[in-house]
Scaffold this motif. Structure first.
Motif, short mmCIF file in Angstrom:
data_model
loop_
_atom_site.label_atom_id
_atom_site.label_comp_id
_atom_site.label_asym_id
_atom_site.label_seq_id
_atom_site.Cartn_x
_atom_site.Cartn_y
_atom_site.Cartn_z
N TYR A 13 0.84 -1.20 0.00
CA TYR A 13 0.00 0.00 0.00
C TYR A 13 0.88 1.25 0.00
O TYR A 13 2.01 1.25 0.48
CB TYR A 13 -0.98 0.00 1.18
CG TYR A 13 -0.40 0.25 2.54
CD1 TYR A 13 -0.30 1.54 3.05
CD2 TYR A 13 0.02 -0.81 3.37
CE1 TYR A 13 0.21 1.78 4.32
CE2 TYR A 13 0.54 -0.58 4.63
CZ TYR A 13 0.63 0.72 5.10
OH TYR A 13 1.13 0.96 6.36
N SER A 14 0.33 2.33 -0.56
CA SER A 14 1.08 3.57 -0.73
C SER A 14 0.45 4.69 0.10
O SER A 14 -0.60 4.48 0.72
CB SER A 14 1.11 3.97 -2.21
OG SER A 14 -0.07 4.70 -2.55
N PRO A 15 1.03 5.89 0.11
CA PRO A 15 0.46 7.00 0.89
C PRO A 15 -0.92 7.44 0.42
O PRO A 15 -1.61 8.17 1.13
CB PRO A 15 1.48 8.13 0.70
CG PRO A 15 2.76 7.45 0.37
CD PRO A 15 2.37 6.27 -0.43
N GLY A 67 -8.40 0.71 4.74
CA GLY A 67 -9.02 -0.60 4.61
C GLY A 67 -8.57 -1.41 3.42
O GLY A 67 -8.95 -2.58 3.28
N LEU A 68 -7.71 -0.82 2.54
CA LEU A 68 -7.29 -1.55 1.35
C LEU A 68 -6.41 -2.74 1.74
O LEU A 68 -5.43 -2.61 2.48
CB LEU A 68 -6.51 -0.62 0.41
CG LEU A 68 -6.08 -1.25 -0.93
CD1 LEU A 68 -7.30 -1.52 -1.81
CD2 LEU A 68 -5.09 -0.36 -1.65
N SER A 108 1.28 -5.71 1.96
CA SER A 108 1.83 -5.19 3.22
C SER A 108 0.73 -4.79 4.20
O SER A 108 1.03 -4.29 5.29
CB SER A 108 2.74 -3.98 2.93
OG SER A 108 2.04 -2.98 2.22
N SER A 109 -0.51 -4.99 3.82
CA SER A 109 -1.65 -4.75 4.75
C SER A 109 -2.68 -5.85 4.53
O SER A 109 -3.78 -5.60 4.02
CB SER A 109 -2.27 -3.36 4.51
OG SER A 109 -2.69 -3.23 3.15
N THR A 148 -5.47 -1.59 5.38
CA THR A 148 -4.70 -0.49 5.95
C THR A 148 -5.48 0.17 7.08
O THR A 148 -6.71 0.20 7.07
CB THR A 148 -4.38 0.59 4.89
OG1 THR A 148 -5.60 1.21 4.48
CG2 THR A 148 -3.68 0.00 3.69
N VAL A 149 -4.76 0.69 8.05
CA VAL A 149 -5.40 1.40 9.16
C VAL A 149 -4.97 2.87 9.16
O VAL A 149 -4.85 3.50 10.20
CB VAL A 149 -5.06 0.73 10.51
CG1 VAL A 149 -5.71 -0.64 10.60
CG2 VAL A 149 -3.53 0.62 10.69
N GLU A 150 -4.71 3.40 7.96
CA GLU A 150 -4.26 4.78 7.80
C GLU A 150 -5.20 5.52 6.84
O GLU A 150 -5.75 4.91 5.92
CB GLU A 150 -2.85 4.83 7.22
CG GLU A 150 -1.83 4.03 7.98
CD GLU A 150 -0.49 3.98 7.24
OE1 GLU A 150 -0.34 4.70 6.23
OE2 GLU A 150 0.40 3.22 7.67
N ASP A 151 -5.32 6.82 7.05
CA ASP A 151 -6.01 7.65 6.07
C ASP A 151 -5.00 8.14 5.04
O ASP A 151 -3.85 8.42 5.38
CB ASP A 151 -6.68 8.86 6.75
CG ASP A 151 -7.91 8.44 7.54
OD1 ASP A 151 -8.64 7.55 7.06
OD2 ASP A 151 -8.13 9.00 8.64
#
Length: 347
Positions: free
Chosen positions: A143-145, A150-151, A155-156, A160-163
């Motif tokens: 995943y990238s910035p 949720g993607l 690596s997730s 993902t747990v980031e905005d």
């Protein structure tokens, strides 16, 4: 107004898109959106009528950063995230050259984030094409910035747990003066954005929403598919009403301090109520709101040139400063400098 290939179609230019291509085989996956960006870059450069040997294409690391290999211009494939720094050096050393920077969402917004925001802040006269496929493609699917929360990626694996970053917010937060956006599949809008960015004096960012067939296929399908594109996106044109939809019967209005999508003829709304796009307005308030639209609350995603404001550029400011100092000090060589003070000759 955005005009696409007007002079090219008239046959009045010195160059054609083929003059900016070289014989290297293009090594992107079949169906990758990068192919569309490359085609638009060739068209835009031909329309600009600037010679290939007056053009430099710099890149960092990533799938998008292979683009200099497919150009018959000067090129520099740098290291990860450092494209903006190298492009700045090229432009300051040779402000007469047209400098392009090809970079991905990971390259510019992760390891290269510091270089990116400061190149924007300094307003170096560089045209950045920011390929945003919301994934790390070259390193095989992390995943990238810009990946949405949720993607699920390599690596997730649980999401993902980031905005994510919004590139437009970074550009305008760094006091950027030019921001445009297009889809990889919309060649007319993409080419026009690239031309406008190249004509802009200062750091110009064109974000391209690119599809990665292998690791993030369909990332932009909710707005890019032909069946929904007219209703889900709006192509902004400076000086024109903000209209969208198949029949252009929907428009954007201000409702207090928020944007709202309305249908002309319903609830008392007329064409006069619809906002007129002013890309040259110095205050970024409305530009920020337009760029932040993400398809929620019935609002379309903004495409085209969103912000285009003139300002002093770093590269020319540096050269002006050097010229001013030269006028004050006649010393031109190291020997002249050494001989300005008292000297002694030892025999």
């Amino acid at each position: 107004m955005i005009e696409t290939n007007s002079n090219l179609e008239k046959g009045t230019l010195r160059f054609a898109p083929k003059d900016f291509k070289n014989a290297s085989p293009v090594k992107w996956c079949p169906g990758c959106g990068d192919h569309g960006v490359l085609a638009a870059v060739h068209k835009a450069m031909a329309e600009l009528d600037i010679a290939p040997d007056e053009t430099v294409v710099v890149s960092g690391i990533g799938c998008s950063s292979r683009l200099p290999y497919y150009m018959s211009t000067f090129g520099f494939h740098t290291v990860h995230g450092r494209g903006a720094a190298v492009a700045t050096g090229v432009k300051v050393a040779r402000p007469d050259l047209t400098v392009w920077l090809m970079s991905g969402d990971g390259d510019s917004l992760a390891i290269g984030g510091n270089h990116f925001i400061h190149a924007v802040r300094r307003n170096v006269d560089i045209n950045e094409v920011l390929f945003n496929n919301r994934i790390y493609g070259l390193t095989k699917g992390q995943y990238s910035p810009t990946s949405p929360r949720g993607l699920v990626t390599k690596s997730s694996p649980y999401g993902t747990v980031e905005d994510p970053f919004e590139p437009a917010e970074l550009v305008m937060g760094a006091r950027g003066n030019f921001f445009a956006r297009s889809l990889d599949v919309d060649q007319p809008t993409l080419t026009a954005c690239l031309i406008a960015g190249a004509k802009h004096k200062g750091f110009a960012v064109t974000e391209v929403l690119v599809n990665c067939m292998i690791f993030n296929n369909g990332a932009h399908a909710a707005i890019s598919d032909r069946a929904v594109r007219a209703d889900k996106t709006i192509v902004l044109q400076h000086g024109e009403k903000m209209l969208f939809g198949e029949d252009k019967q929907r428009g954007l209005v201000l409702d207090g301090f928020k944007l709202r999508a309305v249908t002309i003829g319903e609830d008392g709304y007329t064409l006069d109520d619809v906002l007129t796009h002013d890309a040259h307005e110095p205050n970024p308030f409305l530009h920020m709101m337009l760029a932040a639209m993400n398809g929620a609350d019935g609002l379309p995603v903004a495409m085209g040139v969103i912000r285009d404001v003139e300002g002093p550029t770093y590269d020319w400011a540096v050269h002006d400063q050097i010229d001013q100092q030269k006028a004050k000090n006649k010393v031109r060589t190291l020997r002249e400098l050494l001989m300005t003070e008292d000297t002694w000759e030892i025999k």
